[in-house]
Design a protein around this motif. Structure first.
Motif, PDB file in Angstrom:
ATOM      1  N   LYS A  26      24.319   7.533   2.770  1.00  0.00           N
ATOM      2  CA  LYS A  26      25.285   8.063   3.741  1.00  0.00           C
ATOM      3  C   LYS A  26      25.059   9.546   4.012  1.00  0.00           C
ATOM      4  N   LYS A  27      24.715  10.298   2.967  1.00  0.00           N
ATOM      5  CA  LYS A  27      24.514  11.744   3.106  1.00  0.00           C
ATOM      6  C   LYS A  27      23.113  12.114   3.605  1.00  0.00           C
ATOM      7  N   GLY A  28      22.264  11.119   3.786  1.00  0.00           N
ATOM      8  CA  GLY A  28      20.917  11.402   4.280  1.00  0.00           C
ATOM      9  C   GLY A  28      20.002  12.050   3.260  1.00  0.00           C
ATOM     10  N   LEU A  29      20.301  11.861   1.982  1.00  0.00           N
ATOM     11  CA  LEU A  29      19.499  12.507   0.947  1.00  0.00           C
ATOM     12  C   LEU A  29      18.079  11.945   0.871  1.00  0.00           C
ATOM     13  N   PHE A  30      17.931  10.654   1.107  1.00  0.00           N
ATOM     14  CA  PHE A  30      16.585  10.072   1.108  1.00  0.00           C
ATOM     15  C   PHE A  30      15.757  10.661   2.240  1.00  0.00           C
ATOM     16  N   LYS A  31      16.366  10.730   3.420  1.00  0.00           N
ATOM     17  CA  LYS A  31      15.671  11.280   4.577  1.00  0.00           C
ATOM     18  C   LYS A  31      15.316  12.745   4.349  1.00  0.00           C
ATOM     19  N   ASP A  32      16.239  13.504   3.766  1.00  0.00           N
ATOM     20  CA  ASP A  32      15.980  14.919   3.496  1.00  0.00           C
ATOM     21  C   ASP A  32      14.800  15.100   2.548  1.00  0.00           C
ATOM     22  N   ALA A  33      14.579  14.114   1.679  1.00  0.00           N
ATOM     23  CA  ALA A  33      13.463  14.181   0.731  1.00  0.00           C
ATOM     24  C   ALA A  33      12.170  13.635   1.323  1.00  0.00           C
ATOM     25  N   GLY A  34      12.216  13.290   2.599  1.00  0.00           N
ATOM     26  CA  GLY A  34      11.016  12.770   3.262  1.00  0.00           C
ATOM     27  C   GLY A  34      10.754  11.308   2.976  1.00  0.00           C
ATOM     28  N   LEU A  35      11.808  10.578   2.589  1.00  0.00           N
ATOM     29  CA  LEU A  35      11.656   9.169   2.220  1.00  0.00           C
ATOM     30  C   LEU A  35      12.218   8.253   3.295  1.00  0.00           C
ATOM     31  N   ASN A  36      11.518   7.161   3.531  1.00  0.00           N
ATOM     32  CA  ASN A  36      12.004   6.093   4.406  1.00  0.00           C
ATOM     33  C   ASN A  36      12.497   4.972   3.498  1.00  0.00           C
ATOM     34  N   VAL A  37      13.811   4.934   3.261  1.00  0.00           N
ATOM     35  CA  VAL A  37      14.393   3.999   2.300  1.00  0.00           C
ATOM     36  C   VAL A  37      15.315   3.011   2.999  1.00  0.00           C
ATOM     37  N   GLN A  38      15.211   1.753   2.607  1.00  0.00           N
ATOM     38  CA  GLN A  38      16.140   0.715   3.035  1.00  0.00           C
ATOM     39  C   GLN A  38      16.814   0.133   1.799  1.00  0.00           C
ATOM     40  N   LEU A  39      18.138   0.118   1.790  1.00  0.00           N
ATOM     41  CA  LEU A  39      18.874  -0.504   0.699  1.00  0.00           C
ATOM     42  C   LEU A  39      19.048  -1.987   1.002  1.00  0.00           C
ATOM     43  N   VAL A  40      18.740  -2.822   0.014  1.00  0.00           N
ATOM     44  CA  VAL A  40      18.823  -4.269   0.165  1.00  0.00           C
ATOM     45  C   VAL A  40      19.740  -4.811  -0.925  1.00  0.00           C
ATOM     46  N   GLN A  41      20.721  -5.626  -0.541  1.00  0.00           N
ATOM     47  CA  GLN A  41      21.708  -6.131  -1.497  1.00  0.00           C
ATOM     48  C   GLN A  41      21.359  -7.538  -1.970  1.00  0.00           C
ATOM     49  N   ALA A  94       0.810  -1.209   0.000  1.00  0.00           N
ATOM     50  CA  ALA A  94       0.000   0.000   0.000  1.00  0.00           C
ATOM     51  C   ALA A  94       0.844   1.259   0.000  1.00  0.00           C
ATOM     52  N   GLY A  95       2.135   1.129   0.298  1.00  0.00           N
ATOM     53  CA  GLY A  95       3.012   2.291   0.236  1.00  0.00           C
ATOM     54  C   GLY A  95       3.286   2.931   1.573  1.00  0.00           C
ATOM     55  N   SER A  96       2.746   2.358   2.705  1.00  0.00           N
ATOM     56  CA  SER A  96       2.944   2.979   4.005  1.00  0.00           C
ATOM     57  C   SER A  96       4.217   2.509   4.692  1.00  0.00           C
ATOM     58  N   GLY A  97       4.812   1.429   4.219  1.00  0.00           N
ATOM     59  CA  GLY A  97       6.038   0.915   4.796  1.00  0.00           C
ATOM     60  C   GLY A  97       7.249   1.545   4.137  1.00  0.00           C
ATOM     61  N   PRO A  98       8.451   1.112   4.528  1.00  0.00           N
ATOM     62  CA  PRO A  98       9.670   1.639   3.915  1.00  0.00           C
ATOM     63  C   PRO A  98       9.777   1.239   2.453  1.00  0.00           C
ATOM     64  N   VAL A  99      10.448   2.072   1.672  1.00  0.00           N
ATOM     65  CA  VAL A  99      10.735   1.738   0.282  1.00  0.00           C
ATOM     66  C   VAL A  99      12.043   0.957   0.265  1.00  0.00           C
ATOM     67  N   ARG A 100      11.994  -0.296  -0.113  1.00  0.00           N
ATOM     68  CA  ARG A 100      13.192  -1.126  -0.174  1.00  0.00           C
ATOM     69  C   ARG A 100      13.741  -1.083  -1.599  1.00  0.00           C
ATOM     70  N   ILE A 101      14.996  -0.705  -1.706  1.00  0.00           N
ATOM     71  CA  ILE A 101      15.635  -0.580  -3.013  1.00  0.00           C
ATOM     72  C   ILE A 101      16.742  -1.614  -3.123  1.00  0.00           C
ATOM     73  N   ALA A 102      16.678  -2.449  -4.138  1.00  0.00           N
ATOM     74  CA  ALA A 102      17.686  -3.488  -4.360  1.00  0.00           C
ATOM     75  C   ALA A 102      18.911  -2.884  -5.027  1.00  0.00           C
ATOM     76  N   VAL A 103      20.070  -3.131  -4.419  1.00  0.00           N
ATOM     77  CA  VAL A 103      21.341  -2.655  -4.958  1.00  0.00           C
ATOM     78  C   VAL A 103      22.334  -3.805  -4.955  1.00  0.00           C
ATOM     79  N   GLY A 104      23.551  -3.534  -5.451  1.00  0.00           N
ATOM     80  CA  GLY A 104      24.566  -4.570  -5.521  1.00  0.00           C
ATOM     81  C   GLY A 104      25.725  -4.327  -4.583  1.00  0.00           C
ATOM     82  N   ILE A 105      26.776  -5.113  -4.760  1.00  0.00           N
ATOM     83  CA  ILE A 105      27.898  -5.065  -3.826  1.00  0.00           C
ATOM     84  C   ILE A 105      29.151  -4.481  -4.462  1.00  0.00           C
ATOM     85  N   ASP A 106      29.005  -3.742  -5.547  1.00  0.00           N
ATOM     86  CA  ASP A 106      30.167  -3.164  -6.204  1.00  0.00           C
ATOM     87  C   ASP A 106      30.016  -1.664  -6.351  1.00  0.00           C
ATOM     88  N   ALA A 107      31.073  -1.042  -6.838  1.00  0.00           N
ATOM     89  CA  ALA A 107      31.137   0.421  -6.895  1.00  0.00           C
ATOM     90  C   ALA A 107      30.162   1.033  -7.888  1.00  0.00           C
TER      91      ALA A 107
END
Length: 327
Positions: free
Chosen positions: A61-76, A38-51
């Motif tokens: 790291k810079k808190g840009l997601f939080k500054d934009a009002g987003l609750n984001v979790q990165l998932v590898q 429904a969109g009320s939980g965190p936004v989980r974004i799939a990423v990888g393990i390389d540069a």
């Protein structure tokens, strides 16, 4: 950008190297919940393990997601296909993925949507051959990861006059490749960093080419599913805007990118600095020409029997989606 015209000449490709564990934890991705859908939980974004995923790590790291009002979790994730499968089950809502991986999964999940690109390169993915093997003509066995690695391997062999059908293909994970090479089980592989660097550091292989040398360029897409996008369009656009800022920071401050990537996935800082030099990071719209380029990837998959039906690329690739969100 220069890569845009290059991609018009060749098939569009990009890499998504992915490992199932939440950043900062050792657990598998959480299962889908009704709230997440429904969109009320965190936004989980799939990423990888390389540069190549440095923009996501910088944004976190810079808190840009939080500054934009987003609750984001990165998932590898360790393999791109796993990340795309996680989209289908709702374990993640957005993923950084290669076009080759996304296209391959369209037959099983036609609801996948590519919103925009955030990087491209003809230098980051390299051809590694075992010591003592100097050219494609000497290759008997290649290690491949289904998707980008596989199609890049075919492109390398064909560009050097070698039929891929004459070479034994050994399917394995990216982690397996340096060991397989060291044991002599394979003669080479075509992979993104840090796997070429691993072969060099172990003294088991050497780099003989980069994909741009044979007119082949990879491209990362930000992908999601149509049901989630329809219900969370504004959120998806905010993520795009954050990633846009993050790609600019990566390009302007490679040291920041290196620090953030090392913190997130323990990649040596010098590897990330080199990667930033080799990759063009920028959030860009998908264009009509990209659909034509993606069709050649479909043609490849249909030729080898991975796909049996023609996907609807015009529905999958959201041409000009980000430009509209930024205005």
């Amino acid at each position: 950008m220069a890569w845009r015209s290059q991609l018009g000449k060749t098939a569009l490709a990009s890499a998504a190297v992915l490992l199932t564990m939440t950043v900062g934890a050792c657990s598998r991705p959480a299962t889908q919940s009704t709230a997440d859908t429904a969109g009320s939980g965190p936004v989980r974004i799939a990423v990888g393990i390389d540069a190549s995923y440095a923009p996501f790590f910088v944004a976190d790291k810079k808190g840009l997601f939080k500054d934009a009002g987003l609750n984001v979790q990165l998932v590898q994730f360790g393999r791109g296909g796993e990340a795309v499968d996680a989209l289908a089950t709702g374990q993640v809502q957005i993923a950084g993925s290669s076009d080759t991986t996304t296209i391959q999964q369209l037959q099983q999940n036609p609801s996948l949507r590519a919103m925009y690109a955030y990087e491209a390169s003809g230098r980051y993915i390299k051809v590694v051959l075992r010591n003592g093997v100097e050219s494609a003509a000497e290759v008997k066995t290649m290690g491949i990861v289904p998707g980008l690695s596989q199609i890049s391997t075919n492109k390398y062999l064909e560009a050097n006059g070698v039929s891929p059908d004459s070479v034994k293909m050994v399917t394995a994970t990216p982690n397996d490749m340096p060991a397989l090479l060291g044991r002599g089980d394979i003669d080479g592989y075509v992979m993104w960093e840090p796997w070429p660097a691993a072969a060099l550091s172990q003294g088991t292989g050497h780099v003989v080419a980069r994909t741009g040398d044979f007119d082949w360029f990879y491209h990362h897409w930000a992908i999601t599913t149509q049901p989630w996008l329809s219900a969370n369009d504004a959120t998806a656009r905010k993520v795009a805007q954050v990633l846009d800022k993050a790609t600019q920071l990566v390009e302007s401050d490679p040291k920041l990118a290196a620090t953030a990537t090392e913190s997130a996935v323990n990649v040596a800082q010098d590897q990330t600095v080199t990667a930033v030099d080799e990759i063009d990071f920028a959030v860009e719209n998908l264009a009509p020409g990209d659909i034509d380029a993606a069709q050649s990837v479909v043609d490849f998959y249909r030729k080898i029997g991975v796909m049996t039906v023609q996907p609807d690329l015009k529905s999958t690739m959201l041409v000009d989606w980000y430009k509209k969100s930024a205005q």
